[in-house]
Design a protein around this motif. Structure first.
Motif, short mmCIF file in Angstrom:
data_model
loop_
_atom_site.label_atom_id
_atom_site.label_comp_id
_atom_site.label_asym_id
_atom_site.label_seq_id
_atom_site.Cartn_x
_atom_site.Cartn_y
_atom_site.Cartn_z
N GLY A 8 0.79 -1.22 0.00
CA GLY A 8 0.00 0.00 0.00
C GLY A 8 0.82 1.27 0.00
O GLY A 8 0.30 2.34 0.32
N LEU A 9 2.10 1.18 -0.38
CA LEU A 9 2.99 2.34 -0.32
C LEU A 9 3.46 2.81 -1.69
O LEU A 9 4.48 3.49 -1.81
CB LEU A 9 4.20 2.03 0.56
CG LEU A 9 3.91 1.88 2.06
CD1 LEU A 9 5.13 1.33 2.78
CD2 LEU A 9 3.49 3.22 2.66
N SER A 10 2.74 2.47 -2.74
CA SER A 10 3.17 2.84 -4.09
C SER A 10 3.25 4.34 -4.29
O SER A 10 3.98 4.82 -5.17
CB SER A 10 2.21 2.23 -5.12
OG SER A 10 2.25 0.82 -5.09
N ASP A 11 2.52 5.11 -3.49
CA ASP A 11 2.56 6.56 -3.64
C ASP A 11 3.83 7.16 -3.04
O ASP A 11 4.14 8.34 -3.31
CB ASP A 11 1.33 7.18 -2.98
CG ASP A 11 1.22 6.86 -1.50
OD1 ASP A 11 1.69 5.77 -1.10
OD2 ASP A 11 0.68 7.68 -0.74
N ARG A 12 4.59 6.37 -2.26
CA ARG A 12 5.80 6.90 -1.62
C ARG A 12 7.06 6.12 -1.99
O ARG A 12 8.18 6.58 -1.71
CB ARG A 12 5.64 6.88 -0.10
CG ARG A 12 4.55 7.84 0.40
CD ARG A 12 4.25 7.62 1.87
NE ARG A 12 5.46 7.69 2.68
CZ ARG A 12 5.59 7.09 3.87
NH1 ARG A 12 4.58 6.39 4.37
NH2 ARG A 12 6.71 7.21 4.55
N ILE A 13 6.91 4.95 -2.57
CA ILE A 13 8.06 4.13 -2.93
C ILE A 13 8.00 3.80 -4.41
O ILE A 13 7.00 3.26 -4.90
CB ILE A 13 8.11 2.83 -2.12
CG1 ILE A 13 8.16 3.12 -0.62
CG2 ILE A 13 9.33 1.99 -2.53
CD1 ILE A 13 8.09 1.86 0.25
N GLY A 14 9.08 4.13 -5.12
CA GLY A 14 9.17 3.80 -6.53
C GLY A 14 10.37 2.89 -6.79
O GLY A 14 11.18 2.63 -5.91
N ALA A 15 10.45 2.41 -8.02
CA ALA A 15 11.57 1.55 -8.43
C ALA A 15 12.21 2.14 -9.67
O ALA A 15 11.51 2.55 -10.60
CB ALA A 15 11.09 0.13 -8.69
N GLN A 16 13.53 2.19 -9.67
CA GLN A 16 14.26 2.70 -10.83
C GLN A 16 15.29 1.67 -11.25
O GLN A 16 16.15 1.27 -10.45
CB GLN A 16 14.94 4.03 -10.52
CG GLN A 16 15.68 4.61 -11.73
CD GLN A 16 16.09 6.05 -11.52
OE1 GLN A 16 15.53 6.76 -10.68
NE2 GLN A 16 17.06 6.52 -12.32
#
Length: 394
Positions: A267-275
């Motif tokens: 539920g943290l996709s709005d604060r954690i991204g992947a590069q």
């Protein structure tokens, strides 16, 4: 019978002179030497002189426990593979026969495995049947949130067999699982198709992240770059405990696909991204972060590669930012601890130049790279993947 009467009681009396005068297995006084055997006393003392000079600490039992290690490992992995812990979590206490029937085993081997797991503390026995111990119920049942079985299977499938060639790795100073000149050096290019390594490492990372998040004050940071962050366990843990923190997991492309799935589930996709990226091949790391984390990454490479990675981190950090290195550090004097020392040997088996380094080595490399205010931070709780932090500031 007369030969038995001469040898056995004499050994017992000689043994009793240096150890408690109780039979080890039954707690009864040792028998006296039979009448007619007294004349052997002097011969007895000579025969057993070297043996009885030993104290109880000087027995091979500690060595035997080391040798039994692989048997315990295989009993654990067999129970995980066969679903013993899942079965008992689902149905409760079961007899050996009932377990055998449900696992589709004959009673004899099932009972032997259940006995071994009980002796290892993985199961409890109440006189009627077997049940999961509290530890097994928490960590070895697949449906539990803290399931550790993937790492058990990872060790069994990807580490157990290669360690059989440890002597070759030592003699030739090379990994035994792949050729050093080969292009594929890490099970990463198919991470989303063959996820065992990443699922297993996630089992370890989740516990390590829990310990790290409580051992250092991260409240002053706003932007984390989680280098080699795998499925994002550290980023998830830190963001859950630091509501103002945002994170980017930087890893190989196929790994990032695993990251995105786990982050979405948290539920943290709005604060954690992947590069997507490659720490070894990319000239620069993503910039604009005041915190960079390297957890269980640097031990895979040789010293020159580690130094280059640290310099890239310094360049990417905001001024005043911090680099956190979380590792299973070898003691500065090179005498342990056991977990770090054995993991270092694992790097010999699996990598071309990696090993577990000391805190002192990291301090020297961070200083040479240009970091300042370097400090050591202990973990407040034990963790399976790290035993401390080394932190440097830009």
């Amino acid at each position: 019978m007369r030969e038995l009467c001469v040898i056995m009681p004499d050994f017992g009396r000689a043994y009793a002179r240096h150890f408690p005068t109780k039979d080890v297995s039954h707690g009864e006084p040792l028998p006296r030497t039979p009448v007619g055997c007294e004349q052997l006393d002097s011969q007895r003392d000579g025969m057993f002189a070297d043996m009885v000079m030993a104290t109880p600490e000087f027995t091979p039992l500690a060595l035997l426990r080391l040798l039994d290690g692989f048997r315990g490992t295989k009993a654990l992995t067999a129970a995980v593979r066969l679903g013993v812990f899942d079965l008992l979590a689902s149905e409760g206490t079961l007899s050996a026969l009932a377990c055998a029937q449900r696992l589709k085993l004959e009673e004899r081997p099932a009972r032997m495995l259940l006995t071994a797991c009980t002796a290892l503390g993985l199961l409890d026995f109440d006189g009627y049947g077997f049940a999961n111990s509290s530890s097994a119920d928490e960590f070895l049942v697949r449906s539990r949130p803290l399931y550790f079985g993937d790492f058990v299977l990872l060790v069994d499938e990807e580490q157990y067999q290669p360690w059989g060639d440890l002597v070759a790795a030592l003699q030739e100073n090379r990994p035994v699982v792949w050729a050093p000149q080969a292009e594929k050096r890490f099970p990463a290019d198919r991470a989303d198709i063959e996820p065992l390594f990443w699922n297993g490492m996630s089992s370890v990372s989740a516990f390590t992240a829990h310990a790290v998040s409580r051992s250092f004050d991260f409240s002053g940071f706003r932007s984390l770059l989680d280098v080699g962050g795998g499925r994002g366990d550290f980023s998830i843990e830190l963001c859950m405990h630091q509501p103002r923190l945002r994170a980017t997991v930087y890893d190989l492309p196929s790994v990032c696909r695993l990251t995105e799935r786990k982050v979405a589930a948290s539920g943290l996709s709005d604060r954690i991204g992947a590069q997507a990226g490659d720490l070894l091949l990319d000239d620069e790391l993503p910039a604009g972060h005041d915190l960079i984390l390297l957890s269980n990454v640097l031990h895979m490479w040789d010293e020159a590669t580690v130094v280059k990675a640290l310099r890239k981190c310094l360049t990417a950090l905001n001024d005043g930012g911090a680099l956190v290195v979380a590792e299973a550090f070898v003691d500065d004097d090179g005498t342990g601890p056991v977990g770090a020392a054995l993991m270092s040997l694992n790097m010999l088996v699996h990598t071309a130049g990696g090993r577990n380094y000391t805190r002192r080595e990291y301090e020297a490399w961070l200083t040479a790279a240009g970091f300042s205010a370097i400090c050591r931070v202990p973990l407040i709780v034990d963790a399976p993947g790290a035993n401390g932090l080394v932190i440097g500031r830009k």
